[in-house]
Scaffold this motif. Structure first.
Motif, short mmCIF file in Angstrom:
data_model
loop_
_atom_site.label_atom_id
_atom_site.label_comp_id
_atom_site.label_asym_id
_atom_site.label_seq_id
_atom_site.Cartn_x
_atom_site.Cartn_y
_atom_site.Cartn_z
N GLY A 77 0.83 -1.52 -0.22
CA GLY A 77 -0.01 0.07 0.01
C GLY A 77 1.00 1.10 -0.02
O GLY A 77 1.99 1.25 0.44
N LEU A 78 0.27 2.37 -0.46
CA LEU A 78 1.12 3.77 -0.61
C LEU A 78 1.51 4.19 0.56
O LEU A 78 2.59 4.51 0.84
CB LEU A 78 0.34 4.59 -1.71
N VAL A 79 0.56 4.20 1.53
CA VAL A 79 1.07 4.73 2.95
C VAL A 79 1.78 3.89 3.57
O VAL A 79 3.02 4.53 4.24
CB VAL A 79 -0.34 4.68 3.58
N ARG A 107 -5.84 11.50 -6.68
CA ARG A 107 -6.30 10.48 -5.43
C ARG A 107 -4.77 10.30 -4.65
O ARG A 107 -4.60 9.93 -3.69
CB ARG A 107 -6.75 9.36 -5.79
N ILE A 108 -3.83 9.87 -5.70
CA ILE A 108 -2.71 9.68 -4.92
C ILE A 108 -1.78 10.78 -3.95
O ILE A 108 -1.45 10.62 -3.06
CB ILE A 108 -1.46 9.10 -6.08
N ASP A 110 -3.87 13.17 -2.70
CA ASP A 110 -4.59 13.18 -1.45
C ASP A 110 -3.86 12.24 -0.57
O ASP A 110 -3.78 12.66 0.67
CB ASP A 110 -6.02 12.61 -1.97
N THR A 111 -3.45 11.14 -0.58
CA THR A 111 -2.84 10.41 0.12
C THR A 111 -1.52 10.71 0.76
O THR A 111 -1.31 11.02 2.07
CB THR A 111 -2.24 9.04 -0.28
N VAL A 112 -0.83 11.55 -0.03
CA VAL A 112 0.52 12.43 0.24
C VAL A 112 -0.18 13.40 1.42
O VAL A 112 0.87 13.67 2.34
CB VAL A 112 1.20 12.85 -0.92
N ARG A 113 -1.18 13.90 1.36
CA ARG A 113 -1.39 14.91 1.94
C ARG A 113 -2.37 14.53 3.48
O ARG A 113 -3.00 15.52 4.11
CB ARG A 113 -2.43 16.16 1.38
N TYR A 114 -2.19 13.26 3.58
CA TYR A 114 -2.82 12.82 4.76
C TYR A 114 -2.26 13.43 6.00
O TYR A 114 -1.05 13.76 5.99
CB TYR A 114 -2.76 11.41 4.92
N ARG A 116 -1.36 12.16 8.65
CA ARG A 116 -0.22 11.44 9.24
C ARG A 116 1.12 11.93 8.61
O ARG A 116 2.17 11.75 9.44
CB ARG A 116 -0.47 10.01 9.33
#
Length: 321
Positions: A77-79, A107-108, A110-114, A116
Motif C-alpha cells: 500500500g502507498l501509505v 487521489r494519490i 490526496d494520500t500524500v497530504r494525509y 499523518r
C-alpha cells in the motif's frame, strides 16, 4: 540553509494514460544529472531501465544509485510504502511517485497530504503526460479517466509532439487546455528538471539561466530580492496570476507581521508554509526564484509587480531584482 528536519520532503506524482511516456520520464529522472537526491517509487520495475553502472547497492527492493537517486517498487500500500521510505532515514531532496496508467493522480496526491504525513511530506506537483498522437484513443477507451487525469495536472506535458502536425497540436490546445494548468510540449518526455523540481532553487545563484535539458526552448530563471517586510496577501495574488509561461517559483519571504514563509508555486497553485528561519545570509531579505519556459519571458513585468508587494511600497521603498 534550511535543514532536512526543518522542512517536509516535496512529492511529485507523475500520471497519465497508458503509453503517454511516464516510464520514459522516470528513466530520464533516474539517469539525470540534476544534482538532487530523488526517491522514485514505481509500479513496474520491469519497465525501468536502471543503468547497472549507476547501481551502488540494493537492499529490500531499494536500488541506490551513484547519482543520489533511489528507486523502489510499489509492492504494498502507498501509505505503508511511504512510511517505510521515510523510516529508512535516507537523505532525500524529493520523492517521485509514478501512478499507474489507469489511476487518478489526484487521489494519490490526496494520500500524500494525509494528516499523518504533515510536517514530513509536502505535495509539490501533479505532472501528467499526454500522448499527443494517441490522446483521442485514450478518450475513446476511458473518457472519464483520461479527462480526470488531464484535469488534475499542475503541469501538463504534451509528449510525442514529433509524431503529429502543428495543426493537430494547436487543435489539442484549443480543446483541452485548462486555464489553471501550465502546458509544455516535449518529445521523448525530455522535461527540464528545473520545471519538474522546485528543490534547491535559491542555492543555484542569481539571475542566470538554469542548466536545463533542451526541449524546444530553454528553461530560464530570474531572482527577485526585497529588503524589508512583504505584504503576503498582495504577493499571493501576484503569484497566483503569473503569466502562463512562468511555471515555477520558490523562495522565502518575511511578512509584515513578522512571520517567515517558504513560498512554493507550481502552475497556478501557490502555497505559503511557515518557516523557522530564512536561509543563512539573508538577514530579513526576501528572495524568490522564478522559472519559465521559452523565449522573451515577461520577467520584467513580473518583477515590477513583485516590487509592489513590499509592505512599505506606498512610502517609496521598493524591492530590487
Amino acid at each position: 540553509m534550511v535543514t532536512r528536519q526543518a522542512r517536509p520532503i516535496p512529492v511529485t506524482v507523475i500520471g497519465g494514460f497508458l503509453g503517454a511516456g511516464k516510464t520514459t520520464l522516470v528513466n530520464h529522472i533516474l539517469g539525470g544529472d540534476h544534482e538532487l537526491k530523488i526517491a522514485v517509487m514505481v509500479n513496474d520495475f520491469g519497465a525501468i531501465n536502471i543503468d547497472a553502472a549507476l547501481i551502488t547497492s540494493t537492499e529490500g527492493g531499494l536500488y541506490s544509485l551513484s547519482n543520489g537517486c533511489v528507486c523502489c517498487g510499489l509492492n504494498q500500500g502507498l501509505v505503508e510504502q511511504l512510511e517505510e521510505l521515510l523510516s529508512a532515514r535516507i537523505d532525500i531532496d524529493h520523492i517521485v511517485i509514478e501512478a499507474s496508467g489507469v489511476a487518478d493522480p489526484a487521489r494519490i496526491m490526496d494520500t500524500v497530504r494525509y494528516a499523518r504525513f504533515a510536517g514530513r511530506l509536502r505535495g509539490d506537483a501533479i505532472v501528467v503526460l499526454v500522448d499527443a498522437a494517441g490522446f483521442d484513443g485514450a478518450i475513446a477507451a476511458a473518457p472519464g479517466l483520461a479527462e480526470a487525469q488531464v484535469g488534475s495536472a499542475d503541469l501538463l506535458i504534451l509528449n510525442k509532439t514529433d509524431l503529429v502536425s502543428r495543426d493537430t497540436l494547436d487543435a489539442w490546445h484549443a480543446r483541452w487546455a485548462f486555464p489553471d494548468t501550465r502546458t509544455i510540449e516535449t518529445t521523448n518526455a525530455r522535461v527540464p528538471f528545473d520545471l519538474l523540481f522546485a528543490s534547491g532553487f535559491p542555492s543555484r545563484g542569481a539571475s542566470s539561466p538554469f542548466t536545463a535539458v533542451p526541449v524546444h526552448e530553454q528553461a530560464e530563471s530570474i531572482t527577485w530580492r526585497h529588503d524589508g517586510p512583504i505584504d503576503a496577501k498582495r504577493l499571493h495574488g501576484v503569484l497566483a496570476a503569473l503569466p502562463a509561461r512562468i511555471y515555477r517559483a520558490k523562495g522565502f519571504v518575511q511578512a509584515s507581521d513578522g512571520r517567515l514563509f517558504a513560498v512554493h508555486v507550481v502552475g497556478t497553485r501557490v502555497s505559503f508554509e511557515p518557516a523557522a528561519h530564512l536561509p543563512e545570509g539573508f538577514d530579513g531579505q526576501s528572495l524568490l526564484v522564478l522559472v519559465g519556459f521559452g523565449r522573451d519571458l515577461p520577467f520584467e513585468g513580473v518583477l515590477a509587480q513583485l516590487n509592489g508587494c513590499g509592505a512599505l511600497a506606498r512610502s517609496g521603498k521598493k524591492g530590487s531584482a
